[in-house]
Enzyme design. Sequence first.
Site, short mmCIF file in Angstrom:
data_model
loop_
_atom_site.label_atom_id
_atom_site.label_comp_id
_atom_site.label_asym_id
_atom_site.label_seq_id
_atom_site.Cartn_x
_atom_site.Cartn_y
_atom_site.Cartn_z
CG ASP A 12 -0.21 -3.61 12.00
OD1 ASP A 12 0.12 -2.44 12.00
OD2 ASP A 12 -0.98 -3.93 11.52
CE LYS A 15 7.30 -2.82 9.49
NZ LYS A 15 6.00 -3.25 9.90
N GLY A 39 1.96 3.61 11.83
CA GLY A 39 2.17 3.51 13.30
C GLY A 39 3.14 3.10 14.20
CG HIS A 40 6.49 4.03 14.51
ND1 HIS A 40 6.75 3.58 13.27
CD2 HIS A 40 7.14 4.61 15.55
CE1 HIS A 40 7.05 5.15 13.20
NE2 HIS A 40 7.60 5.56 13.77
CD GLN A 234 2.71 1.47 4.94
OE1 GLN A 234 3.20 1.22 4.77
NE2 GLN A 234 2.85 1.94 6.68
P1 IMP Z 1 -4.33 2.68 2.81
O1 IMP Z 1 -2.51 2.39 3.15
O2 IMP Z 1 -4.25 3.59 4.51
O3 IMP Z 1 -4.16 3.41 1.97
O4 IMP Z 1 -4.56 1.49 3.65
C1 IMP Z 1 -4.46 0.26 2.67
C2 IMP Z 1 -4.49 -0.82 3.10
O5 IMP Z 1 -3.03 -1.77 4.07
C3 IMP Z 1 -5.65 -0.94 4.65
O6 IMP Z 1 -5.48 -2.28 4.24
C4 IMP Z 1 -4.58 -0.48 5.44
O7 IMP Z 1 -5.47 -1.39 7.19
C5 IMP Z 1 -3.27 -1.08 4.67
N1 IMP Z 1 -2.51 -0.82 6.20
C6 IMP Z 1 -1.71 0.99 6.14
N2 IMP Z 1 -1.24 1.22 6.80
C7 IMP Z 1 -0.41 0.47 7.53
C8 IMP Z 1 0.26 -0.69 8.74
O8 IMP Z 1 1.01 0.97 9.48
N3 IMP Z 1 -0.02 -1.62 9.51
C9 IMP Z 1 -1.01 -2.33 8.79
N4 IMP Z 1 -1.46 -2.57 7.83
C10 IMP Z 1 -1.28 -1.26 7.13
#
Ligand code: IMP
Length: 451
Positions: A12, A15, A39-40, A234
Amino acid sequence: MTVTIVGSQLGDEGKGALVDRWGGDADVVVRYQGGDNAGHTVVEGGEEYKLSLVPSGAVRGKVGVLGNGCVVNPRTLFDEIDGLREKGLDPDVRVARRAHVIMPYHRVLDGIEEEVKAEDESGTEVGTTGRGIGPTYEDKVGRRGVRIGDLTDRETLRERLEYVVPQKRALVEDVHGLEIDGTDREDAFDVDALLEEFAEFGERLADGGMTVNCSDFLHHRMQAGDRIMFEGAQGTSIDIDHGNYPFVTSSNPTAGGAAVGSGVGPTVVGQGEVVGIVKAYLSRVGSGPMPTELDGDEQEEALADFIREKGGEFGTVTGRPRRIGWLDLPMLRHASRVSGFTGVAVNHVDVLAGLDELKVAHAYELDGEVIETVPATAEEWARCEPIYREFDTWDEVDWTAVAEAGYDALPEATQTYLAYIAEEVDADVYAVGVGPDREDTVEVVNPYEKQ
Ligand code: IMP
């Protein structure tokens, strides 16, 4: 000629705005890890597009590739593609035949594991996005995954499902002691139903000529002179290897992931530009340590609320309010080293305008010692006390005018803040984000023009 965009913190960082801006100079935009947990929002021609899987370049007429390092939920993929088509676009999306498929049982298992961890009060729940990311990568590493290439071969798909689904069933019923039959989980563990639905996705992928041998595809595009952008999702501190384990995602957002997750050599990524995207403060959507978190007292909480509201700090995928903290230099130094940043883009500096105080964690104190980078374990990280430096604050200005006028039009205090970051991470500032729109960016260097 490649540009790799990497999140420097916890995801977040904004990017998307840079991928969008510099992706205009690319021909192919490749995602190399993650899935529909990203998400974007892309705004094109006054229309807003919310995407979690399809590379944003596809909205702008580029070829969008989901590399072999991605995990792909075909339901999301086709929902997003259909949504774009309904709005009159014709996105060109290719999916690596080596990429793994997120199956419905992966999402169910993601939810169950988080619930179990929450219930046992161990404090180890990750706060995942619930998209089945972790369980899908588990199956990849466990050599029992279903890949995109399997979807176009019905017999292979059946074999894979017949092997893996009973194991998943046993996990839910025997390990977790939960019911499947007669519940809304039932379809996710029904081999025949899964076979029908996913073989149909396979047909759609094949009919649309959408699957590629990613390495070969990119090789030929580069030979033809195309410019490639690698779009990381991420961020570094939630990288499975270099992040804050176990509060991480299950892939490698760092620059090495671009090579492994797409099938180009590390030299290809390394001879290009690697730009770290930095948010001017910190936000975190899941659980885990956050030494600079603004949650100590009412005053800090009020400041966090202010930044959260002003910066729109609510999860794009989940809508969850994000935790807020001061900028953390140990995290940025680590990110720059792991990915080898050639430049950084610092976003959201407008959000910090008008504050009464501005702090940055320059280093940490851990068990009586001063350290300048992030320790390797979450337990050590949780014990770190930030050693702050204070900076002069800046006032609200006409940021759109600043974006047009260029770097020298930034308030002096902002320039001091940026110069400090650049010095500490040993990389130049390529861009500064001063607002939510694509135009609200002060561009110092376009990485495609540098090469
Ligand atoms: P997962 O990727 O759904 O398995 O989540 C694992 C961790 O990564 C959690 O803390 C999520 O909140 C974080 N996370 C996953 N995708 C994003 C993203 O696009 N932005 C910020 N945090 C993310």
